[in-house]
Motif scaffolding. Structure first.
Motif, short mmCIF file in Angstrom:
data_model
loop_
_atom_site.label_atom_id
_atom_site.label_comp_id
_atom_site.label_asym_id
_atom_site.label_seq_id
_atom_site.Cartn_x
_atom_site.Cartn_y
_atom_site.Cartn_z
N GLU A 676 -5.19 -8.39 -65.29
CA GLU A 676 -5.70 -8.78 -66.61
C GLU A 676 -4.58 -9.24 -67.54
OE1 GLU A 676 -8.15 -6.15 -69.16
OE2 GLU A 676 -9.18 -5.67 -67.29
N ILE A 677 -3.39 -8.61 -67.42
CA ILE A 677 -2.37 -8.88 -68.44
C ILE A 677 -1.15 -9.66 -67.95
CG2 ILE A 677 -2.98 -6.86 -69.87
CD1 ILE A 677 -0.51 -5.45 -68.70
N ILE A 678 -0.97 -9.76 -66.60
CA ILE A 678 0.20 -10.51 -66.08
C ILE A 678 -0.30 -11.54 -65.08
CG2 ILE A 678 2.49 -10.31 -64.98
CD1 ILE A 678 2.45 -7.31 -65.63
N ASP A 681 1.99 -15.61 -60.85
CA ASP A 681 3.37 -16.04 -60.61
C ASP A 681 4.36 -15.01 -61.15
OD1 ASP A 681 2.29 -18.25 -59.53
OD2 ASP A 681 2.73 -19.61 -61.21
N HIS A 682 4.06 -14.52 -62.35
CA HIS A 682 4.94 -13.52 -62.95
C HIS A 682 4.96 -12.24 -62.13
CE1 HIS A 682 4.95 -16.08 -66.56
NE2 HIS A 682 6.06 -15.44 -66.89
N GLN A 683 3.77 -11.84 -61.64
CA GLN A 683 3.70 -10.64 -60.80
C GLN A 683 4.62 -10.80 -59.58
OE1 GLN A 683 -0.11 -8.94 -59.71
NE2 GLN A 683 -1.09 -9.79 -61.51
N GLY A 706 14.45 -12.05 -68.04
CA GLY A 706 14.28 -12.66 -69.37
C GLY A 706 13.29 -11.93 -70.24
N GLU A 707 13.79 -11.44 -71.41
CA GLU A 707 12.93 -10.68 -72.34
C GLU A 707 11.88 -11.55 -73.00
OE1 GLU A 707 14.50 -7.64 -74.84
OE2 GLU A 707 16.36 -7.50 -73.70
N ASP A 708 12.12 -12.88 -73.01
CA ASP A 708 11.13 -13.75 -73.64
C ASP A 708 9.92 -13.94 -72.71
OD1 ASP A 708 12.93 -14.84 -71.96
OD2 ASP A 708 13.06 -16.81 -72.93
N GLU A 709 10.14 -13.71 -71.39
CA GLU A 709 9.06 -13.88 -70.41
C GLU A 709 8.25 -12.59 -70.23
OE1 GLU A 709 8.25 -16.45 -68.12
OE2 GLU A 709 9.53 -17.85 -69.21
N TYR A 710 8.97 -11.44 -70.29
CA TYR A 710 8.32 -10.16 -69.95
C TYR A 710 8.55 -9.11 -71.02
CZ TYR A 710 8.33 -12.19 -65.27
OH TYR A 710 8.13 -13.00 -64.20
N GLU A 712 8.80 -4.81 -71.73
CA GLU A 712 9.19 -3.60 -71.00
C GLU A 712 7.97 -3.03 -70.25
OE1 GLU A 712 10.34 0.93 -72.18
OE2 GLU A 712 11.14 -0.62 -73.50
N GLU A 713 6.81 -3.11 -70.93
CA GLU A 713 5.56 -2.61 -70.35
C GLU A 713 5.23 -3.33 -69.04
OE1 GLU A 713 1.42 -3.09 -72.30
OE2 GLU A 713 2.56 -1.69 -73.55
N ASP A 714 5.38 -4.69 -69.03
CA ASP A 714 5.10 -5.48 -67.83
C ASP A 714 5.95 -4.99 -66.66
OD1 ASP A 714 3.52 -7.03 -69.45
OD2 ASP A 714 4.97 -8.66 -69.68
N ILE A 715 7.27 -4.82 -66.94
CA ILE A 715 8.20 -4.43 -65.87
C ILE A 715 7.85 -3.05 -65.34
CG2 ILE A 715 10.62 -4.00 -65.28
CD1 ILE A 715 10.17 -6.92 -65.97
N ARG A 716 7.54 -2.12 -66.26
CA ARG A 716 7.24 -0.74 -65.83
C ARG A 716 5.97 -0.72 -64.97
NH1 ARG A 716 7.31 3.17 -70.91
NH2 ARG A 716 7.16 4.80 -69.33
#
Length: 728
Positions: A676-678, A681-683, A706-710, A712-716
């Motif tokens: 739902e949120i990512i 491609d990013h995943q 890159g912090e502009d792309e992701y 902290e929540e996405d990475i975790r």
């Protein structure tokens, strides 16, 4: 015989003491002279004697209004034990049968009974009122009188009805007694009882033998167990706010070989009083309890009182700590503090009447300021009760280990400006995201990344800014809006500060959340910079690399650094011991543990290491309802926001719980939420990053990707998915 001698003679005759303590004698003379009296004596100061002795001397029956059934029984037994007949003291409450009540009433009417203990609820019953109208009452004693005041720490509405009932029964002198009351509470008690002219007796609140300390709530169970092991055989009480925590902690202590029992209102009364008796008889050393425990219990040699949860008010805290060192000997009072606990208590107040919330919030603020202060704790406590101590006490953590303070008036002004710029319509977490320049989903959707203050505080972490908000609140510059829960508002004092800033010292060492986070991310061993076995740690890292290669996984999926670190401290030599290591759990122990425990066992034998197993803190098998609830909710594909809301936690706390679940070997599928949120491609990009990564650091991942792309929540979230699929 002169009166002087006769009063001391009576004391000797009934109680076997040859002298009075503190102001006891003055209080007793005042009662004998027919005055109303207000008695403020700290726990252990001998309050109960102030009404027991005059009741035994005077004509008629003294009515003692007391809130706890266990306490009444305790006191009645104690008076009967002084050798006079049983009828001399009775209690009247809901625990008695009809036959027993009848027998009590007969003793009272015949004049045998000198002290009748009554619960406020029993006092309000019409048949009891009618009965007491026929009794010759010597005086009324209202014990735990702070229960009358809404500003007291244990307010009970039925206590507010005492005055009209006493007037209905018939006038007699009134004596109000409490161990904790601020000036505000004292006035409230006297006004409500219609005794503003009463003689006031106030003992000092200073207990020089008590040592006060507040510790960050980082692995509190481990800290508690270590402390008790270092103070073996000493009696102690540990207070928790919830019954569930009482039971969990008592079980954890027992597993670690400590003689401990639980005590709370949810247990049946036989078990509860049995546990209390075992503590008094020294069959157990430690009682883990909710606040109901200890009122009126006269155990002189309690050597430590710990607060697992910070209490709701300083009065409550003072009264509970007062149960330590009543004999004048050593008494250690240690409280564990995390600001999250204050937030939890604030949440509980939602839904109560606004006036009650206002009072509750003020009491919590006082508690938070005590916990976070850098000044002498005794000065602060005594000041709260309207007493001055000229010099620092030299017997509290702040005196013995002074806290570092930093000048932060510039930061406070920046924080206030940010609150003003969002029109005082947001919570602290959101404003700290704006200050640090973090583009969270909320910041983006409200276009707050376009504000002048966006990023104006990026020289500090969000934890630092939360400490600034908190300490500004304690200093009275900002308020939390009660109606719209948690929104920060600048008050008059805050506006003046923005116009004319003054020095503002921020307590550095008490940025507790920072300490907590460091502790939980660093673990306890060499990687976190403390005391494990560096040689073993290096060997475990090599083994991890080998096992990871064999399974074609990144090393951190096998065990994370804090787990290896914990192994190098605790030397687990069996799979059973390994599952208690931080971040391991049963699943991982079985899957990857065999080679690790074999290596440790050989190392321990070759180096003739004596394992300090008595100080290895064993944990109770994790029966956390929270974790089970989260796993079941994810199986049902519930939205993360709904799961977090239903448990009253923030989304970031939910993610932390999920990390703990997968790190200890449980497999979960959160694809439905991630999708739902990512985007896909990013995943894929994050997944591939973790395949090749040296470690599982979120900061390193953000730097690389890159912090502009992701966020902290996405990475975790992607890290949770990765570890669950690859490692579990």
């Amino acid at each position: 015989m002169n009166k002087e001698l006769s009063l001391t003679g009576q004391l000797q005759k009934y109680f076997g003491f040859d002298r009075f303590k503190g102001q006891q004698e003055e209080v007793i003379r005042s009662v004998l002279d027919g005055n109303d009296s207000f008695v403020l004596m700290p726990t252990g100061g001998g309050k109960s004697l102030c009404y027991q002795l005059p009741a035994l001397i005077m004509e008629g029956t003294a009515i003692v209004i007391s809130p706890l059934i266990a306490l009444m029984k305790n006191q009645v037994d104690s008076i009967r034990s002084f050798g006079t007949e049983d009828g001399i003291a009775h209690f009247l409450n809901s625990s008695l049968t009809k036959v027993a009540i009848q027998s009590v009433k007969e003793d009272v009417l015949s004049g045998k009974t000198k002290l009748l203990y009554v619960a406020p609820e029993s006092l309000t019953k019409q048949d009891n009122i009618d009965f007491l109208k026929n009794v010759n009452i010597s005086f009324y004693a209202i014990d735990e009188a702070h229960c009358i005041s809404e500003w007291g720490h244990d307010f009970r509405p039925e206590y507010r009805r005492i005055r009209p009932i006493v007037q209905d029964i018939g006038p007699a002198p009134i004596m109000a007694l409490t161990a904790t009351a601020t000036a505000k509470v004292q006035h409230d008690i006297q006004k409500n009882l219609g005794m503003l002219d009463a003689r006031v007796f106030k003992a000092s609140f200073n207990r020089p033998n008590l040592y006060y300390a507040v510790k960050p709530k980082v692995k509190p169970e481990t800290q508690i167990i270590r402390f008790i092991k270092e103070n073996e055989g000493k009696s102690g009480i540990i207070y928790c706010l919830s019954r569930k925590k009482v039971e969990e902690l008592a079980e954890a202590l027992q597993v670690n070989g400590i003689k401990a029992l639980a005590y709370h209102a949810g247990m049946d009364s036989a078990t509860r009083s049995g546990n209390q008796d075992k503590f008094l008889m020294e069959d157990v050393d430690v009682i883990v309890a909710t606040i109901a425990f200890g009122m009126g219990i006269d155990k002189p040699d309690v050597r430590f009182v710990m607060h697992y949860d910070i209490p709701k008010s300083l009065e409550g805290y003072y009264q509970e700590t007062g149960r330590a060192g009543r004999d004048g000997g050593e008494g250690q009072c240690i409280a564990f503090y995390s600001y999250k606990d204050i937030q939890k208590l604030e949440k509980f107040m939602q839904g109560k009447p606004v006036a009650e919330q206002e009072i509750g919030r003020q009491l919590l603020l006082d508690t938070a300021s005590y916990a976070e202060t850098a000044i002498c704790r005794r000065i602060m406590l005594l000041n709260y009760f309207g007493e001055k101590l000229e010099e620092p006490c030299g017997n509290c953590d702040n005196c013995l280990n002074p806290k570092e303070q930093v000048e932060a008036s510039d930061e406070v002004v920046r924080a206030l400006k940010a609150i003003a710029e969002v029109n005082e319509k947001y919570k602290a977490e959101h404003i700290s995201d704006i200050l640090t320049g973090k583009v969270s989903a909320a910041v983006k959707s409200f276009k707050h990344d376009q504000l002048a203050c966006f990023g104006s505080g990026d020289d500090h972490s969000d934890r630092f800014w939360n400490a600034v908000f908190r300490q500004s609140m304690i200093a009275g510059l900002i308020n939390k809006d009660i109606e719209n829960y948690g929104l920060l508002k600048i008050n008059e004092k805050g506006r003046q500060f923005m116009e004319k800033p003054e020095s503002f010292l921020l307590v550095r060492n008490h940025n507790y959340d920072e300490l907590e986070e460091e502790a939980s991310s660093a673990g306890t061993g060499p990687s976190g910079g403390s005391g494990g076995d560096p040689e073993l740690f290096a060997m475990l890292k090599d083994l991890r690399k080998k096992v990871a290669k064999k399974h074609n996984l990144p090393p951190f999926v096998i065990f994370q650094d804090p787990s290896l670190s914990d192994m190098s401290i605790q030397y687990p030599v069996s799979l059973d011991e390994l599952k208690f290591i931080q971040g391991v759990g049963e699943g991982k122990a079985r899957r990857y543990g065999k080679e690790f425990v074999e290596l440790i066992k050989t190392y321990v034998e070759e180096n003739e290491i004596e394992r300090a197993q008595d100080l290895v803190v064993k944990t109770v098998a994790n029966k956390s309802k929270m974790k089970v609830f989260i796993i079941q909710s994810i199986d049902r594909k519930l939205s993360f926001d709904d799961i977090a809301d239903s448990k009253g936690i923030e989304l970031r706390d939910l993610i932390t719980e999920l990390e703990a679940i997968v790190n200890s070997g449980t497999k979960i599928n959160i694809d439905y939420y991630i999708d739902e949120i990512i985007d896909e491609d990013h995943q894929e990009e994050v997944y591939d990053y973790f395949r090749e990564a040296e470690d599982d650091s979120v900061t390193a991942a953000l730097d690389e990707l890159g912090e502009d792309e992701y966020t902290e929540e996405d990475i975790r979230l992607m890290r949770i998915k990765f570890i669950s699929e690859m490692g579990n």
